[in-house]
Design a protein around this motif. Sequence first.
Motif, mmCIF file in Angstrom:
data_model
loop_
_atom_site.group_PDB
_atom_site.id
_atom_site.type_symbol
_atom_site.label_atom_id
_atom_site.label_comp_id
_atom_site.label_asym_id
_atom_site.label_seq_id
_atom_site.Cartn_x
_atom_site.Cartn_y
_atom_site.Cartn_z
ATOM 1 N N THR A 30 -4.097 -10.958 -2.223
ATOM 2 C CA THR A 30 -4.594 -9.686 -2.744
ATOM 3 C C THR A 30 -3.668 -8.547 -2.340
ATOM 4 O O THR A 30 -3.363 -7.655 -3.140
ATOM 5 C CB THR A 30 -6.021 -9.406 -2.242
ATOM 6 O OG1 THR A 30 -6.852 -10.506 -2.605
ATOM 7 C CG2 THR A 30 -6.586 -8.132 -2.845
ATOM 8 N N ALA A 31 -3.189 -8.584 -1.098
ATOM 9 C CA ALA A 31 -2.251 -7.560 -0.635
ATOM 10 C C ALA A 31 -0.941 -7.647 -1.421
ATOM 11 O O ALA A 31 -0.354 -6.619 -1.776
ATOM 12 C CB ALA A 31 -1.996 -7.717 0.858
ATOM 13 N N ALA A 32 -0.499 -8.869 -1.709
ATOM 14 C CA ALA A 32 0.723 -9.045 -2.496
ATOM 15 C C ALA A 32 0.538 -8.485 -3.902
ATOM 16 O O ALA A 32 1.449 -7.842 -4.447
ATOM 17 C CB ALA A 32 1.108 -10.518 -2.546
ATOM 18 N N VAL A 59 -7.214 3.549 -2.694
ATOM 19 C CA VAL A 59 -7.614 2.316 -2.007
ATOM 20 C C VAL A 59 -8.232 2.650 -0.659
ATOM 21 O O VAL A 59 -9.278 2.112 -0.280
ATOM 22 C CB VAL A 59 -6.399 1.366 -1.858
ATOM 23 C CG1 VAL A 59 -6.681 0.264 -0.858
ATOM 24 C CG2 VAL A 59 -6.019 0.785 -3.203
ATOM 25 N N LEU A 60 -7.586 3.551 0.082
ATOM 26 C CA LEU A 60 -8.105 3.935 1.397
ATOM 27 C C LEU A 60 -9.425 4.693 1.275
ATOM 28 O O LEU A 60 -10.349 4.464 2.062
ATOM 29 C CB LEU A 60 -7.066 4.770 2.151
ATOM 30 C CG LEU A 60 -5.789 4.021 2.541
ATOM 31 C CD1 LEU A 60 -4.767 4.997 3.117
ATOM 32 C CD2 LEU A 60 -6.085 2.895 3.505
ATOM 33 N N VAL A 64 -6.503 -2.898 4.039
ATOM 34 C CA VAL A 64 -5.667 -3.285 5.185
ATOM 35 C C VAL A 64 -4.195 -3.178 4.803
ATOM 36 O O VAL A 64 -3.375 -2.675 5.580
ATOM 37 C CB VAL A 64 -6.032 -4.702 5.686
ATOM 38 C CG1 VAL A 64 -5.028 -5.189 6.717
ATOM 39 C CG2 VAL A 64 -7.445 -4.709 6.266
ATOM 40 N N ALA A 65 -3.853 -3.609 3.593
ATOM 41 C CA ALA A 65 -2.463 -3.515 3.132
ATOM 42 C C ALA A 65 -2.020 -2.055 3.030
ATOM 43 O O ALA A 65 -0.921 -1.701 3.473
ATOM 44 C CB ALA A 65 -2.314 -4.214 1.782
ATOM 45 N N ALA A 66 -2.873 -1.213 2.459
ATOM 46 C CA ALA A 66 -2.533 0.207 2.333
ATOM 47 C C ALA A 66 -2.377 0.857 3.708
ATOM 48 O O ALA A 66 -1.458 1.647 3.940
ATOM 49 C CB ALA A 66 -3.603 0.931 1.513
ATOM 50 N N ALA A 67 -3.264 0.515 4.627
ATOM 51 C CA ALA A 67 -3.166 1.061 5.989
ATOM 52 C C ALA A 67 -1.869 0.616 6.655
ATOM 53 O O ALA A 67 -1.234 1.395 7.376
ATOM 54 C CB ALA A 67 -4.378 0.632 6.816
#
Length: 127
Positions: free
Chosen positions: A5-7, A28-29, A48-51
């Motif tokens: 999902t992060a990818a 997203v955040l 989590v990816a955005a953070a």
Amino acid sequence: MDNGTAADFAVDLDEAAAAERVPMIRRVLERAAAGAEFLEIPDAERAVAAAALVVAQHPAGGPERPAGGPSGSGSGPSEPLPPLPAELRTLALAALDQVAGGLCGLAVVWDEAVDGPKWRRGHRPSP
């Protein structure tokens, strides 16, 4: 970003117009930080990816740089991000608090896992 999902989020960032990349990270955040409803796993993974992207630009740096772009290889954005506004740091912390909280599918799954406590330590901001 060692997560499908992060990818996908990284690919979405790469495919977006340059002017849309920061607003995408912010949305997203904000979605995760709002805490108004149960946070589903894909939304938590994107948060989590955005953070991680926000932390990577913090002046003190983070524990690791996101993969992709000029700093590495992997599933992070291929294109460098523009400088992220400093206020996204607070929003990223709020999003991570929600991800680690009880109203999040990702937290529920990790609470049931053997490595759940380790995951929580790794995703909870230090004071």
